[in-house]
Write a protein that holds these residues in place. Sequence first.
Motif, PDB file in Angstrom:
ATOM      1  N   TYR A   1     -43.862  11.595  -7.789  1.00  0.00           N
ATOM      2  CA  TYR A   1     -44.201  12.456  -8.922  1.00  0.00           C
ATOM      3  C   TYR A   1     -43.592  13.827  -8.657  1.00  0.00           C
ATOM      4  CZ  TYR A   1     -47.677   8.908  -9.996  1.00  0.00           C
ATOM      5  OH  TYR A   1     -48.291   7.727 -10.294  1.00  0.00           O
ATOM      6  N   ASN A   2     -43.018  14.398  -9.667  1.00  0.00           N
ATOM      7  CA  ASN A   2     -42.568  15.787  -9.544  1.00  0.00           C
ATOM      8  C   ASN A   2     -43.665  16.697 -10.055  1.00  0.00           C
ATOM      9  OD1 ASN A   2     -40.041  15.323  -8.440  1.00  0.00           O
ATOM     10  ND2 ASN A   2     -39.078  15.059 -10.436  1.00  0.00           N
ATOM     11  N   ILE A   3     -44.104  17.569  -9.195  1.00  0.00           N
ATOM     12  CA  ILE A   3     -45.104  18.558  -9.601  1.00  0.00           C
ATOM     13  C   ILE A   3     -44.371  19.894  -9.646  1.00  0.00           C
ATOM     14  CG2 ILE A   3     -47.327  19.601  -9.065  1.00  0.00           C
ATOM     15  CD1 ILE A   3     -48.021  17.077  -7.502  1.00  0.00           C
ATOM     16  N   ASP A   4     -44.073  20.341 -10.860  1.00  0.00           N
ATOM     17  CA  ASP A   4     -43.331  21.590 -11.043  1.00  0.00           C
ATOM     18  C   ASP A   4     -44.311  22.737 -11.224  1.00  0.00           C
ATOM     19  OD1 ASP A   4     -40.747  20.011 -13.093  1.00  0.00           O
ATOM     20  OD2 ASP A   4     -41.013  20.136 -10.926  1.00  0.00           O
ATOM     21  N   ILE A   5     -44.109  23.771 -10.449  1.00  0.00           N
ATOM     22  CA  ILE A   5     -44.954  24.962 -10.560  1.00  0.00           C
ATOM     23  C   ILE A   5     -44.066  26.113 -11.034  1.00  0.00           C
ATOM     24  CG2 ILE A   5     -46.475  26.551  -9.330  1.00  0.00           C
ATOM     25  CD1 ILE A   5     -45.854  23.425  -7.516  1.00  0.00           C
ATOM     26  N   LEU A   6     -44.483  26.772 -12.104  1.00  0.00           N
ATOM     27  CA  LEU A   6     -43.693  27.858 -12.694  1.00  0.00           C
ATOM     28  C   LEU A   6     -44.478  29.156 -12.609  1.00  0.00           C
ATOM     29  CD1 LEU A   6     -42.845  25.620 -15.650  1.00  0.00           C
ATOM     30  CD2 LEU A   6     -41.080  26.628 -14.258  1.00  0.00           C
ATOM     31  N   GLY A   7     -43.781  30.185 -12.176  1.00  0.00           N
ATOM     32  CA  GLY A   7     -44.421  31.499 -12.087  1.00  0.00           C
ATOM     33  C   GLY A   7     -43.712  32.490 -12.993  1.00  0.00           C
ATOM     34  N   TYR A   8     -44.468  33.366 -13.600  1.00  0.00           N
ATOM     35  CA  TYR A   8     -43.907  34.397 -14.491  1.00  0.00           C
ATOM     36  C   TYR A   8     -44.131  35.771 -13.865  1.00  0.00           C
ATOM     37  CZ  TYR A   8     -43.179  37.297 -18.636  1.00  0.00           C
ATOM     38  OH  TYR A   8     -42.709  38.234 -19.514  1.00  0.00           O
ATOM     39  N   GLY A   9     -43.131  36.605 -13.939  1.00  0.00           N
ATOM     40  CA  GLY A   9     -43.277  37.969 -13.437  1.00  0.00           C
ATOM     41  C   GLY A   9     -42.660  38.951 -14.400  1.00  0.00           C
ATOM     42  N   ALA A  10     -43.297  40.056 -14.606  1.00  0.00           N
ATOM     43  CA  ALA A  10     -42.760  41.098 -15.481  1.00  0.00           C
ATOM     44  C   ALA A  10     -42.521  42.351 -14.663  1.00  0.00           C
ATOM     45  CB  ALA A  10     -43.720  41.390 -16.624  1.00  0.00           C
ATOM     46  N   SER A  11     -41.341  42.926 -14.818  1.00  0.00           N
ATOM     47  CA  SER A  11     -41.092  44.218 -14.190  1.00  0.00           C
ATOM     48  C   SER A  11     -41.965  45.260 -14.866  1.00  0.00           C
ATOM     49  CB  SER A  11     -39.619  44.609 -14.354  1.00  0.00           C
ATOM     50  OG  SER A  11     -38.789  43.785 -13.593  1.00  0.00           O
ATOM     51  N   LYS A  12     -42.550  46.141 -14.064  1.00  0.00           N
ATOM     52  CA  LYS A  12     -43.379  47.183 -14.671  1.00  0.00           C
ATOM     53  C   LYS A  12     -43.476  48.373 -13.751  1.00  0.00           C
ATOM     54  CE  LYS A  12     -47.468  44.556 -13.328  1.00  0.00           C
ATOM     55  NZ  LYS A  12     -48.644  43.850 -13.840  1.00  0.00           N
ATOM     56  N   SER A  13     -43.859  49.455 -14.348  1.00  0.00           N
ATOM     57  CA  SER A  13     -44.043  50.691 -13.597  1.00  0.00           C
ATOM     58  C   SER A  13     -45.205  50.508 -12.624  1.00  0.00           C
ATOM     59  CB  SER A  13     -44.344  51.824 -14.574  1.00  0.00           C
ATOM     60  OG  SER A  13     -44.801  52.954 -13.866  1.00  0.00           O
ATOM     61  N   ASP A  14     -45.082  51.147 -11.450  1.00  0.00           N
ATOM     62  CA  ASP A  14     -46.193  51.090 -10.501  1.00  0.00           C
ATOM     63  C   ASP A  14     -47.116  52.289 -10.668  1.00  0.00           C
ATOM     64  OD1 ASP A  14     -44.525  52.363  -7.461  1.00  0.00           O
ATOM     65  OD2 ASP A  14     -44.751  53.197  -9.470  1.00  0.00           O
ATOM     66  N   GLY A  15     -46.862  53.059 -11.722  1.00  0.00           N
ATOM     67  CA  GLY A  15     -47.706  54.221 -11.990  1.00  0.00           C
ATOM     68  C   GLY A  15     -47.292  55.452 -11.204  1.00  0.00           C
ATOM     69  N   ALA A  16     -46.321  55.262 -10.304  1.00  0.00           N
ATOM     70  CA  ALA A  16     -45.856  56.401  -9.497  1.00  0.00           C
ATOM     71  C   ALA A  16     -44.341  56.541  -9.706  1.00  0.00           C
ATOM     72  CB  ALA A  16     -46.198  56.185  -8.036  1.00  0.00           C
ATOM     73  N   THR A  17     -43.600  56.592  -8.650  1.00  0.00           N
ATOM     74  CA  THR A  17     -42.149  56.795  -8.784  1.00  0.00           C
ATOM     75  C   THR A  17     -41.367  55.509  -8.515  1.00  0.00           C
ATOM     76  OG1 THR A  17     -42.025  57.483  -6.488  1.00  0.00           O
ATOM     77  CG2 THR A  17     -42.305  59.226  -8.132  1.00  0.00           C
ATOM     78  N   GLY A  18     -42.050  54.386  -8.467  1.00  0.00           N
ATOM     79  CA  GLY A  18     -41.353  53.130  -8.214  1.00  0.00           C
ATOM     80  C   GLY A  18     -41.622  52.127  -9.315  1.00  0.00           C
ATOM     81  N   HIS A  19     -41.331  50.866  -9.041  1.00  0.00           N
ATOM     82  CA  HIS A  19     -41.642  49.832 -10.018  1.00  0.00           C
ATOM     83  C   HIS A  19     -41.847  48.496  -9.313  1.00  0.00           C
ATOM     84  CE1 HIS A  19     -37.338  48.826  -9.598  1.00  0.00           C
ATOM     85  NE2 HIS A  19     -37.535  47.743 -10.319  1.00  0.00           N
ATOM     86  N   ILE A  20     -42.585  47.644  -9.987  1.00  0.00           N
ATOM     87  CA  ILE A  20     -42.824  46.281  -9.494  1.00  0.00           C
ATOM     88  C   ILE A  20     -41.757  45.391 -10.113  1.00  0.00           C
ATOM     89  CG2 ILE A  20     -44.457  44.343  -9.521  1.00  0.00           C
ATOM     90  CD1 ILE A  20     -46.655  46.619  -9.820  1.00  0.00           C
ATOM     91  N   THR A  21     -41.005  44.702  -9.263  1.00  0.00           N
ATOM     92  CA  THR A  21     -39.872  43.924  -9.778  1.00  0.00           C
ATOM     93  C   THR A  21     -40.343  42.570 -10.301  1.00  0.00           C
ATOM     94  OG1 THR A  21     -39.454  43.160  -7.535  1.00  0.00           O
ATOM     95  CG2 THR A  21     -38.183  45.040  -8.296  1.00  0.00           C
TER      96      THR A  21
END
Lengths: 230, 129
Positions: free
Chosen positions: A103-123
């Motif tokens: 059986y193929n068990i496919d796991i998919l993850g979603y990520g959104a780039s967003k501001s970290d509230g400071a001077t960086g960002h979450i990729t």
Amino acid sequence: MTVQTLTSLIDKQDNFEIVRDQIAGILVAEVENQMVLAQAGLQDPNLWKLDVYTERANPWDKWLNAPSNPADTVPIVNVWYDNGQFPENRGGTVNVQGHNTTYNIDILGYGASKSDGATGHITGDKSASLEAQRGLRLVRNILMSALNVNLQLKGLVSKRWVQSITAFQPSQDTQAAQNILGIRMAFEVWMVETSPQFTPTDLEGIFTEITRDGDGKILLQAEYDYITPP
Amino acid sequence: MSLRVQAESDLSFMLEDNATGFGWPITITDPDNNTNTNPLYGSSMDIGLSIDPDTGMLVDGQRVTVALRISSLSAQSLGIPKAIPDEDKRPWRVTFDDINGQPSTFKVSSSQIDRSAGVVVCTLENYIP
């Protein structure tokens, strides 16, 4: 030439279908359980949440063409039957055959780039990867736990094993606006399959009674019609 | 004027003509939060289908890009947008409206800089400000 046909309707699921649904059912039930345990441990239960599907072609479509912040970014799990082998040394030609399935068990993850509230960002690409790996962690631990050594189908499933894990890197040529990353866990399950047999007809009825004599001997008394041979 | 200089000059109506052409207002913000103070126009694309280069098949997926004139960016003291992999830095951000006036903000995930023609094409991904 006369061809014989079966006398009964084939209306049962094959065991590979039952096992596929059982894998999904175990994941759904255990995820719910983990979320309850997380809540009791004062942790965010959503970190143990998974959306489980079976035999879906495109379960991630809800993330495509969505606004930049989809409402639901829970990792998606899709369980589907890939292939099966029938080794000749596991079973016979008449009624029971061993079925080694993948059986193929496919796991998919979603990520959104967003501001970290400071001077960086979450990729977003890293977030998607970590989300998919988090989902994989849950799936592997659930299915390989001692509780699920036979996938709770003792007598039907003799073995389950993680054959391989492959993470799919996104193509650089067609970078989509969404960061979605998939990981495939190839899951091997050994089971048996049965097939329709002849419907037996009674040849003769024999009534038997087993008793113990006073000296301990076991006596068998049988009643049956006996036609004296000519 | 050389043809190459002429070609760069022609970008004013090929990319930036918002009156009679396909020029579209775009806002660029660099990692230091500097933004174009004057309107900046370029070509924007936000579509739901693309072609898989390996198979040639149509695939679902939002694909967003902008094409900008490099000299117009320089005129507004902005550098050339590019991907910023570092998590301790803000990314280059691009904001523009869709055809129905709905604004969206994107992060530059890669850029193809053509310094010969004076154009930069940025591939964008969704971004939550």
